[in-house]
Design an enzyme around this catalytic site. Structure first.
Site, PDB file in Angstrom:
ATOM      1  N   SER A 190       0.804  -1.222   0.000  1.00 35.63           N
ATOM      2  CA  SER A 190       0.000   0.000   0.000  1.00 35.63           C
ATOM      3  C   SER A 190       0.834   1.267   0.000  1.00 35.63           C
ATOM      4  CB  SER A 190      -0.927   0.009   1.207  1.00 35.63           C
ATOM      5  OG  SER A 190      -0.178  -0.037   2.398  1.00 35.63           O
ATOM      6  N   HIS A 218      -5.304  -4.116  -1.441  1.00 33.12           N
ATOM      7  CA  HIS A 218      -5.221  -3.084  -2.485  1.00 33.12           C
ATOM      8  C   HIS A 218      -5.270  -3.671  -3.896  1.00 33.12           C
ATOM      9  CE1 HIS A 218      -4.426   0.235   0.266  1.00 33.12           C
ATOM     10  NE2 HIS A 218      -3.853  -0.694   1.000  1.00 33.12           N
ATOM     11  N   LYS A 248     -11.937  -1.227   0.490  1.00 38.64           N
ATOM     12  CA  LYS A 248     -11.171  -0.373  -0.417  1.00 38.64           C
ATOM     13  C   LYS A 248     -11.891  -0.310  -1.764  1.00 38.64           C
ATOM     14  CE  LYS A 248      -7.436  -0.445   2.636  1.00 38.64           C
ATOM     15  NZ  LYS A 248      -6.505  -1.266   3.371  1.00 38.64           N
TER      16      LYS A 248
HETATM   17  C1  LIG Z   1      -6.481  -1.696   4.787  1.00 35.13           C
HETATM   18  C2  LIG Z   1      -5.672  -2.920   4.914  1.00 35.13           C
HETATM   19  C3  LIG Z   1      -6.042  -3.959   5.779  1.00 35.13           C
HETATM   20  C4  LIG Z   1      -7.168  -3.819   6.752  1.00 35.13           C
HETATM   21  O1  LIG Z   1      -8.407  -3.892   6.122  1.00 35.13           O
HETATM   22  P1  LIG Z   1      -9.674  -3.243   6.846  1.00 35.13           P
HETATM   23  O2  LIG Z   1     -10.816  -3.943   6.213  1.00 35.13           O
HETATM   24  O3  LIG Z   1      -9.645  -1.792   6.577  1.00 35.13           O
HETATM   25  O4  LIG Z   1      -9.543  -3.590   8.299  1.00 35.13           O
HETATM   26  C5  LIG Z   1      -5.301  -5.107   5.773  1.00 35.13           C
HETATM   27  N1  LIG Z   1      -4.225  -5.235   4.966  1.00 35.13           N
HETATM   28  C6  LIG Z   1      -3.825  -4.268   4.137  1.00 35.13           C
HETATM   29  C7  LIG Z   1      -2.643  -4.474   3.260  1.00 35.13           C
HETATM   30  C8  LIG Z   1      -4.527  -3.065   4.089  1.00 35.13           C
HETATM   31  O5  LIG Z   1      -4.114  -2.096   3.294  1.00 35.13           O
END
Ligand SMILES: *Cc1c(COP(=O)(O)O)cnc(C)c1O
Length: 394
Positions: A190, A218, A248
């Site tokens: 990310s 992502h 996301k």
């Molecule tokens: C955002 C994210 C998470 C967490 O996901 P949520 O549903 O927001 O708790 C886990 N791993 C990565 C790589 C992320 O970017």
């Protein structure tokens, strides 16, 4: 003063000291009120309109009218909350549809939905890996994976970022000393926007009887025709554990694991962060389901964020991105915060990421492109970055 007051004041003193230390290092964080006015337009603390290049809403689906309607319909039909854990009475009918849709997109037998991606990571890993086992994790994995790794009590070795040879070294010297072994990576990182070498890692994992897990937070909806990093890298059959989030590109909320039926059933039976927490609100499940349906049906939508990112990077003389994420590493916390506030003055919301989210000395601006950015938003952003001397224009 009562005993109770003493406790309170030492606690407050601890918190205040800690905050002051973080402030001095420019690492204190503050919530600002963000009102998302439309797809990518927002107001921070009631200020003027900013165009956000910071959201993870890669396809703009969190504000898509059909997705909002699906959330509303789900709430009307099944209620505002789930009422209980999914294993008790919280398993409303939309869940099985959502799990089937995720499994279809990911190409797996089954999928299991968690309350969030964070909860998925802290639940999945300790369910299959324990004290006598080995975890090899990329040094840049997401914090939520660290949480799962710690709960597993396994021995953990960190490999250099995306360094397959280093993973091989660790397996060769250490694999024989442990029972089960897990290799865990982010599918898309990310903070850098690069993709894990899943095919090479998967083949290595097979050779050493280790299990490969990718965190596709992502990658779902952004690469591999929207199906994620396994499809983008051609690692079919090599990644038995595909984890991700619905918060996301899917624009809603919730986490998932796509895997075999046996593995998913084991998670439903034993994974603590699945069992001992309330099911998702029906609106979140309904929204995610609709968003995934839209994603599956629209290849152009899925391709657009990366195309915009590539145009932006090209204009600024940066390396060609393979995902919608483009970092510009600035260095110090102070300079990164300054660049972020300069961009805000020009009408753009771009967050400065600082340690511990990124390694020391690599504070950066991280630009996320979305299908709902208009072409002229991106052109204006390019002009603003040029004006501020951001990028690599030499
Ligand atoms: C955002 C994210 C998470 C967490 O996901 P949520 O549903 O927001 O708790 C886990 N791993 C990565 C790589 C992320 O970017």
């Amino acid at each position: 003063m009562t005993r109770n007051d003493d406790t309170t004041s030492s606690l407050d003193a601890f918190a205040q000291n800690k905050l002051a230390q973080l402030e001095a290092r420019n690492q204190r964080r503050r919530l600002v009120e963000s009102s998302r006015a439309g797809a990518m337009s927002m107001h921070v603390d009631g200020g003027p309109e900013l165009i956000s290049f910071t959201d993870n809403d890669y396809l703009g689906l969190s504000t898509h009218p059909d997705v909002i309607a699906a959330a509303r319909d789900a709430a009307t039909e099944f209620g505002a909350g789930a009422g209980a854990s999914r294993l008790v009475t919280g398993n409303h009918p939309l869940y099985s549809k959502l799990e089937q849709t995720i499994a279809r997109i990911k190409g797996t037998e089954d999928a299991v939905v968690y309350g969030s991606g964070y909860l998925a990571n802290v639940g999945i890993i300790p369910t299959i890996i324990g004290q006598n086992d080995l975890i090899i994790a990329d040094e840049l994995i997401h914090t939520s994976i660290h949480g799962g790794v710690q709960l597993s009590k396994a021995t953990v070795r960190f490999c250099r970022h995306n360094d397959v040879a280093h993973v091989r070294d660790i397996l060769e010297t250490e694999r024989a000393n442990f029972g089960r072994a897990l290799i865990v990576v982010d599918g898309v990182y990310s903070m850098d926007g690069d993709i894990a070498p899943l095919k090479e890692l998967g083949e290595l994992a097979k050779a050493f009887d280790a299990w490969l897990m990718n965190d596709d937070a992502h990658a779902l909806g952004t690469i591999g025709d929207g199906r994620g990093s396994l499809h983008a890298t051609g690692a079919h059959g090599l990644v038995p554990l595909q984890m991700g989030t619905l918060s996301k590109a899917a624009g809603a909320y919730g986490g998932y694991l796509a895997a075999s039926r046996a593995v998913c059933d084991l998670m439903r039976t034993r994974s603590r962060s699945f069992i001992y927490t309330t099911g998702l609100p029906p609106a979140a499940v309904g929204a995610a389901l609709k968003a995934l349906e839209l994603t599956e049906a629209d290849a152009e939508l899925v391709a657009r964020p990366t195309k915009l990112a590539q145009h932006f990077a090209n204009e600024l003389g940066l390396a060609k991105p393979v995902t919608p994420i483009v970092p510009i590493v600035i260095g110090s916390e102070t300079d990164a915060l300054k660049a972020s506030s300069d961009l805000a003055d020009l009408g753009f919301k771009v967050i400065a990421f600082r340690p511990p989210t990124v390694p020391e000395g690599t504070s950066r601006l991280r630009f996320c492109f979305s299908a709902s950015h208009r072409d002229h938003d991106v052109e204006r952003l390019i002009a603003a970055c040029k004006k501020l001397g951001l990028g690599n224009m030499s």
